[in-house]
Motif scaffolding. Sequence first.
Motif, PDB file in Angstrom:
ATOM      1  N   LEU A 198      -2.544  -5.764  -4.410  1.00  0.00           N
ATOM      2  CA  LEU A 198      -2.884  -5.082  -5.653  1.00  0.00           C
ATOM      3  C   LEU A 198      -4.064  -4.145  -5.457  1.00  0.00           C
ATOM      4  O   LEU A 198      -5.213  -4.513  -5.630  1.00  0.00           O
ATOM      5  CB  LEU A 198      -3.176  -6.113  -6.747  1.00  0.00           C
ATOM      6  CG  LEU A 198      -2.052  -7.142  -6.941  1.00  0.00           C
ATOM      7  CD1 LEU A 198      -2.464  -8.184  -7.966  1.00  0.00           C
ATOM      8  CD2 LEU A 198      -0.769  -6.461  -7.359  1.00  0.00           C
ATOM      9  N   SER A 199      -3.746  -2.935  -5.055  1.00  0.00           N
ATOM     10  CA  SER A 199      -4.697  -1.838  -5.018  1.00  0.00           C
ATOM     11  C   SER A 199      -3.994  -0.644  -5.638  1.00  0.00           C
ATOM     12  O   SER A 199      -2.909  -0.259  -5.207  1.00  0.00           O
ATOM     13  CB  SER A 199      -5.119  -1.516  -3.578  1.00  0.00           C
ATOM     14  OG  SER A 199      -5.962  -0.392  -3.559  1.00  0.00           O
ATOM     15  N   PHE A 200      -4.626  -0.072  -6.657  1.00  0.00           N
ATOM     16  CA  PHE A 200      -3.954   0.964  -7.441  1.00  0.00           C
ATOM     17  C   PHE A 200      -4.476   2.366  -7.140  1.00  0.00           C
ATOM     18  O   PHE A 200      -4.041   3.328  -7.766  1.00  0.00           O
ATOM     19  CB  PHE A 200      -4.109   0.655  -8.930  1.00  0.00           C
ATOM     20  CG  PHE A 200      -3.588  -0.706  -9.296  1.00  0.00           C
ATOM     21  CD1 PHE A 200      -2.240  -0.937  -9.432  1.00  0.00           C
ATOM     22  CD2 PHE A 200      -4.457  -1.776  -9.458  1.00  0.00           C
ATOM     23  CE1 PHE A 200      -1.757  -2.195  -9.753  1.00  0.00           C
ATOM     24  CE2 PHE A 200      -3.992  -3.035  -9.778  1.00  0.00           C
ATOM     25  CZ  PHE A 200      -2.634  -3.249  -9.924  1.00  0.00           C
ATOM     26  N   VAL A 201      -5.390   2.475  -6.175  1.00  0.00           N
ATOM     27  CA  VAL A 201      -5.897   3.796  -5.817  1.00  0.00           C
ATOM     28  C   VAL A 201      -4.811   4.598  -5.100  1.00  0.00           C
ATOM     29  O   VAL A 201      -4.501   5.728  -5.469  1.00  0.00           O
ATOM     30  CB  VAL A 201      -7.149   3.669  -4.934  1.00  0.00           C
ATOM     31  CG1 VAL A 201      -7.605   5.037  -4.455  1.00  0.00           C
ATOM     32  CG2 VAL A 201      -8.265   2.982  -5.702  1.00  0.00           C
ATOM     33  N   ALA A 202      -4.237   4.015  -4.081  1.00  0.00           N
ATOM     34  CA  ALA A 202      -3.149   4.669  -3.334  1.00  0.00           C
ATOM     35  C   ALA A 202      -2.220   3.576  -2.834  1.00  0.00           C
ATOM     36  O   ALA A 202      -2.274   3.198  -1.656  1.00  0.00           O
ATOM     37  CB  ALA A 202      -3.697   5.505  -2.187  1.00  0.00           C
ATOM     38  N   PRO A 203      -1.369   3.013  -3.691  1.00  0.00           N
ATOM     39  CA  PRO A 203      -0.487   1.918  -3.265  1.00  0.00           C
ATOM     40  C   PRO A 203       0.421   2.306  -2.098  1.00  0.00           C
ATOM     41  O   PRO A 203       0.820   1.449  -1.321  1.00  0.00           O
ATOM     42  CB  PRO A 203       0.330   1.617  -4.529  1.00  0.00           C
ATOM     43  CG  PRO A 203      -0.467   2.176  -5.656  1.00  0.00           C
ATOM     44  CD  PRO A 203      -1.188   3.354  -5.113  1.00  0.00           C
ATOM     45  N   ILE A 247     -15.708   9.021  -0.329  1.00  0.00           N
ATOM     46  CA  ILE A 247     -15.370   7.885  -1.182  1.00  0.00           C
ATOM     47  C   ILE A 247     -14.642   6.843  -0.341  1.00  0.00           C
ATOM     48  O   ILE A 247     -13.696   7.157   0.379  1.00  0.00           O
ATOM     49  CB  ILE A 247     -14.485   8.334  -2.353  1.00  0.00           C
ATOM     50  CG1 ILE A 247     -15.227   9.369  -3.201  1.00  0.00           C
ATOM     51  CG2 ILE A 247     -14.055   7.158  -3.203  1.00  0.00           C
ATOM     52  CD1 ILE A 247     -14.333  10.103  -4.150  1.00  0.00           C
ATOM     53  N   ARG A 248     -15.099   5.636  -0.458  1.00  0.00           N
ATOM     54  CA  ARG A 248     -14.468   4.546   0.275  1.00  0.00           C
ATOM     55  C   ARG A 248     -14.184   3.403  -0.691  1.00  0.00           C
ATOM     56  O   ARG A 248     -15.055   3.005  -1.467  1.00  0.00           O
ATOM     57  CB  ARG A 248     -15.368   4.058   1.413  1.00  0.00           C
ATOM     58  CG  ARG A 248     -14.717   3.019   2.328  1.00  0.00           C
ATOM     59  CD  ARG A 248     -15.613   2.711   3.519  1.00  0.00           C
ATOM     60  NE  ARG A 248     -14.984   1.785   4.429  1.00  0.00           N
ATOM     61  CZ  ARG A 248     -15.104   0.455   4.352  1.00  0.00           C
ATOM     62  NH1 ARG A 248     -15.838  -0.075   3.376  1.00  0.00           N
ATOM     63  NH2 ARG A 248     -14.512  -0.327   5.236  1.00  0.00           N
ATOM     64  N   ASN A 249     -12.986   2.931  -0.624  1.00  0.00           N
ATOM     65  CA  ASN A 249     -12.593   1.817  -1.479  1.00  0.00           C
ATOM     66  C   ASN A 249     -13.006   0.512  -0.816  1.00  0.00           C
ATOM     67  O   ASN A 249     -12.402   0.095   0.175  1.00  0.00           O
ATOM     68  CB  ASN A 249     -11.077   1.839  -1.702  1.00  0.00           C
ATOM     69  CG  ASN A 249     -10.613   0.768  -2.670  1.00  0.00           C
ATOM     70  OD1 ASN A 249     -11.408  -0.045  -3.143  1.00  0.00           O
ATOM     71  ND2 ASN A 249      -9.339   0.752  -2.974  1.00  0.00           N
ATOM     72  N   PRO A 250     -14.066  -0.180  -1.319  1.00  0.00           N
ATOM     73  CA  PRO A 250     -14.561  -1.375  -0.639  1.00  0.00           C
ATOM     74  C   PRO A 250     -13.874  -2.660  -1.077  1.00  0.00           C
ATOM     75  O   PRO A 250     -14.211  -3.734  -0.597  1.00  0.00           O
ATOM     76  CB  PRO A 250     -16.034  -1.402  -1.059  1.00  0.00           C
ATOM     77  CG  PRO A 250     -16.018  -0.847  -2.453  1.00  0.00           C
ATOM     78  CD  PRO A 250     -14.909   0.179  -2.484  1.00  0.00           C
ATOM     79  N   VAL A 251     -12.940  -2.558  -2.023  1.00  0.00           N
ATOM     80  CA  VAL A 251     -12.359  -3.762  -2.621  1.00  0.00           C
ATOM     81  C   VAL A 251     -11.174  -4.238  -1.794  1.00  0.00           C
ATOM     82  O   VAL A 251     -10.163  -3.538  -1.689  1.00  0.00           O
ATOM     83  CB  VAL A 251     -11.912  -3.481  -4.067  1.00  0.00           C
ATOM     84  CG1 VAL A 251     -11.355  -4.762  -4.695  1.00  0.00           C
ATOM     85  CG2 VAL A 251     -13.068  -2.931  -4.881  1.00  0.00           C
ATOM     86  N   PRO A 252     -11.262  -5.417  -1.156  1.00  0.00           N
ATOM     87  CA  PRO A 252     -10.083  -5.953  -0.466  1.00  0.00           C
ATOM     88  C   PRO A 252      -8.985  -6.229  -1.486  1.00  0.00           C
ATOM     89  O   PRO A 252      -9.233  -6.823  -2.536  1.00  0.00           O
ATOM     90  CB  PRO A 252     -10.584  -7.250   0.178  1.00  0.00           C
ATOM     91  CG  PRO A 252     -12.078  -7.144   0.158  1.00  0.00           C
ATOM     92  CD  PRO A 252     -12.423  -6.319  -1.042  1.00  0.00           C
ATOM     93  N   PRO A 253      -7.780  -5.816  -1.229  1.00  0.00           N
ATOM     94  CA  PRO A 253      -6.717  -5.990  -2.233  1.00  0.00           C
ATOM     95  C   PRO A 253      -6.281  -7.449  -2.347  1.00  0.00           C
ATOM     96  O   PRO A 253      -6.041  -8.106  -1.329  1.00  0.00           O
ATOM     97  CB  PRO A 253      -5.587  -5.115  -1.697  1.00  0.00           C
ATOM     98  CG  PRO A 253      -5.804  -5.085  -0.222  1.00  0.00           C
ATOM     99  CD  PRO A 253      -7.290  -5.133  -0.020  1.00  0.00           C
ATOM    100  N   PRO A 254      -6.199  -7.977  -3.568  1.00  0.00           N
ATOM    101  CA  PRO A 254      -5.611  -9.312  -3.723  1.00  0.00           C
ATOM    102  C   PRO A 254      -4.162  -9.306  -3.236  1.00  0.00           C
ATOM    103  O   PRO A 254      -3.422  -8.356  -3.474  1.00  0.00           O
ATOM    104  CB  PRO A 254      -5.692  -9.565  -5.239  1.00  0.00           C
ATOM    105  CG  PRO A 254      -6.728  -8.611  -5.738  1.00  0.00           C
ATOM    106  CD  PRO A 254      -6.645  -7.418  -4.849  1.00  0.00           C
ATOM    107  N   VAL A 255      -3.782 -10.355  -2.538  1.00  0.00           N
ATOM    108  CA  VAL A 255      -2.441 -10.449  -1.961  1.00  0.00           C
ATOM    109  C   VAL A 255      -1.708 -11.606  -2.630  1.00  0.00           C
ATOM    110  O   VAL A 255      -2.292 -12.680  -2.848  1.00  0.00           O
ATOM    111  CB  VAL A 255      -2.509 -10.656  -0.433  1.00  0.00           C
ATOM    112  CG1 VAL A 255      -1.115 -10.600   0.187  1.00  0.00           C
ATOM    113  CG2 VAL A 255      -3.401  -9.605   0.200  1.00  0.00           C
ATOM    114  N   HIS A 256      -0.437 -11.385  -2.938  1.00  0.00           N
ATOM    115  CA  HIS A 256       0.360 -12.412  -3.607  1.00  0.00           C
ATOM    116  C   HIS A 256       1.759 -12.472  -3.007  1.00  0.00           C
ATOM    117  O   HIS A 256       2.330 -11.434  -2.655  1.00  0.00           O
ATOM    118  CB  HIS A 256       0.488 -12.128  -5.103  1.00  0.00           C
ATOM    119  CG  HIS A 256      -0.821 -12.151  -5.841  1.00  0.00           C
ATOM    120  ND1 HIS A 256      -1.423 -13.317  -6.248  1.00  0.00           N
ATOM    121  CD2 HIS A 256      -1.640 -11.140  -6.218  1.00  0.00           C
ATOM    122  CE1 HIS A 256      -2.556 -13.024  -6.863  1.00  0.00           C
ATOM    123  NE2 HIS A 256      -2.710 -11.711  -6.855  1.00  0.00           N
TER     124      HIS A 256
END
Length: 1023
Positions: free
Chosen positions: A685-690, A643-652
Amino acid sequence: MHRLALFAYRLTVILLPALLCVPGFALNPNRSVSQYSHTAWRMQEGFFTGRATVVAQTTDGYLWFGTHNGLLRFDGVRFMPWTSPLGTRLPQDDIRSLRGAHDGSLWIGTRDGLFRWKGQKLVHISGISGPIIAIVEDRQGDIWVARGGPGDSQGSLCQIVDDKAQCFNQANGLPASLSGGESLIMDTGGDLWMGADHLLVRWRGGSPSLYTPPGLDSNSGVGIDALASSPDGSMWVGLDEPGHGLGLERLVDGNWAPFPSTQLDGSKLQVTDLFSDRDGALWIGTADQGIYHYYNGKVDQFRRTDGLSSDFISTFFQDQEGTMWVVTAQGVDSFHDINVTTWSAREGLTADNVASVVASHDGTVWIGNAGGLDSIKNGKVSSIREGKGLPGNQVRSIFEDQKNRLWVGVDNDLTLYQGGHFKKISRPDGSSLGPVSNITEDPQQNLWIESVQNKRLSIIRDLKVQKEISLSDIDPTRALAADAQGNLWLGVREGGLARFQNGHAEKIHFPHSMNSRVRQMIINPDGSIFAASSSGILAWKEGRTFVLGTRNGLPCEGINGMVGDEHSNLWLHASCGVIEIDQSELQQWWKHPANTVQFKFFDMLDGTQPGNAFYEPAARSKDGLLWFANGSVLQMVDPSNLIRNPVPPPVHVEEIIADRKHYSPLGLMRLPPLTRDLEIDYTALSFVAPQKMRFRYRLDGHDKDWQEVGTRRQAFYSDLSPGNYRFRVLACNNDGVWNESGATLSFFIVPAFYQTSWFHILCVIAAGSIFCIFYLAHLKRVTRRLQEQLAARLEERERIARELHDTLLQGFQGLMLRFQSVLKNIPSEGPARQMMESALDRADKVLLEGRQRVHDLREGSINGDGLWNDLALWGEELALDRSTRFSATIIGTPQPLTPAASNEVYQIGREALTNAFRHAFADRIEIEITYDHLKVRLIIRDDGKGMDNEILKRGRSGHWGLSGMRERAQKIGAQLNIWSHGGAGTEIDLSIPAKLAYQRPRKKFGWHEFKQRIMGHPGQESS
């Protein structure tokens, strides 16, 4: 529970996965909920001040949680109470529904009204009142809401147009008895479905279709609390009471059907919420039984006893990365898929005491457990348990030989499992072999058995013990392997390996491996050996020993087990997690054992549960899956489907804190002067493994390079200079996917008055003025000193002139008179008289010249024209009675020279002419004087015999002409150059800068005249 009582504990909002346009990875629906990674945030742990009711996600990536005490924003680490930066507040803190729309807005339904939050502006939607139970966005981007509470003329279904609500009621075809919506979703075809107290309404093209669940005919107090759209077009309907035709029902093509699984009776459920995830798996929330998960006919359950925060489920939500969020009565839980899956007693194993694992030729995975021999095939668990076929309790070592027979060590016996029966293998005297710790087979199909307690090896062939070998000199550590040459390799307890060959054992020692217990060995096709130990990987190849551990970059050294995948990559089950090392990296490491090895690492956040298996710790099954026993549970990795998380995390950038004062990051920020301590808070904002998020930032205008700060979410600066700055921050998710755009924040630190440019300019001007004042004062002192020196010099010249006039000239004049008297007595015709007259004429000239010199001493200086005339006359006089030709030339307009310059130039020229006529023996001597605006230049050249270099440097012994000329030139700041060579003549070049040579003429009043007025000027009087 009665519907009205249930209403206080649940919120039935369904938020579709189409909320966000960025695709994420989905949950594996074939896994049970317990095999997902689970995290719980509970009220009693202080995460929420009021009970959470609903969750949503906006397009910027933030998660929003509605509670009875307000709205919270979540970035994966912190729950922050929401407050408007402009000071606007929600009139109600009781949040009933939330929706993140595609345009970036957040729709907020409260107990009495609907609000839209976008662009830092909170708008109240007019034309609608009462509790807003559910909010949905259709395909056109229009917002629809379901109103709750008792029925009224306003209507239960409303559409929002231009921030105004248009509600539909009896006039639009909805029944008058409809008392309020309890749930609202949009199906795969774009139709709206609303569940009410006793009706299911489908809204298509402005007209409704009504459906009544079969169990509601006689249960007027029961309502439809939950809806979910199935991928096949059917509709799941959840009711808040169990009973026939109630609980969980399904509407297919207008016909009602019960829940279609024998594993779960849907009529016994109190359904509070339903959700169909991206893979079509159905999540069922209940009032008292936690979560049910249904996919392809398989049902599993997850409840409070499994770690769920509460058995009462309010709502489900799936975010952009595929994480499933569950809001309960006591908190919020999240579930996401992981790479390392756990199999435990909950999945059907006999116990959580897994001691060994072996994969057989038919794809079955055999697990040695306490109380049973477990097996997994095609995802199903089977067990042979104690008293039900298993001849004992503790299954230890397991091994499949070349004939596909399964050997099992149970308690103190070795057994052969074949045809569903266990056959015990005994020693020749009938006694047990003892606890079997390891089994292996050599190329001759001899079975080697290691006994834990007896320290011996037993050789079995044809189901009989053929030989027993004592291991008195070797203390093995439950690790055996046979190579292609028939050598038997053993792990040694004190650290290292032993090779058993032809009845003799040879110990092989390894560096850094003292007291390292060997747990498993692999014989590679090339004859090399890997041994998993507590000191890393012990390796042997062609007589050389190696150790692969933390010195090569591994995160830890305690290796429990290892196995190779189908691509010969090495997988390690370590004390800190699971490590994958690519085959190419291993090949490079063999060549360069000191190299750092690149690897992939799966830690506890990826599902790894480290531990130590007692016997066979790792295996690879026929389907390529990797299995690891850790002494308690069994874990599995699928290398081909990681499993690979392909979503770049939004940064704020969330806020900036300057000297303990908080600022919102809106536009270009102006920070006050003399800002000392600056803190910039940012997040991703990545909630898989912050916890595995990584950040780097840079402050343009201060930092030269990017700052790698790991997981830290604050940047600190102190004593920044005034000016413009731009803060940039980038982040990567748990799989190292970077958001290269990141977030930026521009701010300006206002300078204090003494830090401004105009203040610096004034300081420069002031410093320059002070310098000028000091310079002018110094110039005045130097001028006064020069004037005093000049006055003294003039006074001395006048004294010398008086002395010459009163003594030498007067005496010489007296002698002339006496010679005149003598001349009268000499006959006029005699030669002596002519000679005397000639001598007297010559004496008159000398006397005249002497008087002129005295006059010059008293009058001061020779002007520009006089200088040339005097030097020309002197040259002509020297040329008398000589054959040397003499010429004088003037270039430019003669100008008055300063007294010092004119006198010294004359003396230098006179000395040069005298030397030329006396010593050069030249045919031609020239003098040239040049007047221009840059300098005054005197050149005297001859074509005589010249001078050698030694004379040019030091002069002739006893002669001081050249030295005196150089001294005079240095005195007036002139440059004197003399060029000469034996037989080539001589040239003397004297150059004086104009500012030192010329007297300054009187001009119009200006700065120079102002300085003269203030300080005076040499040779001039103040008027």
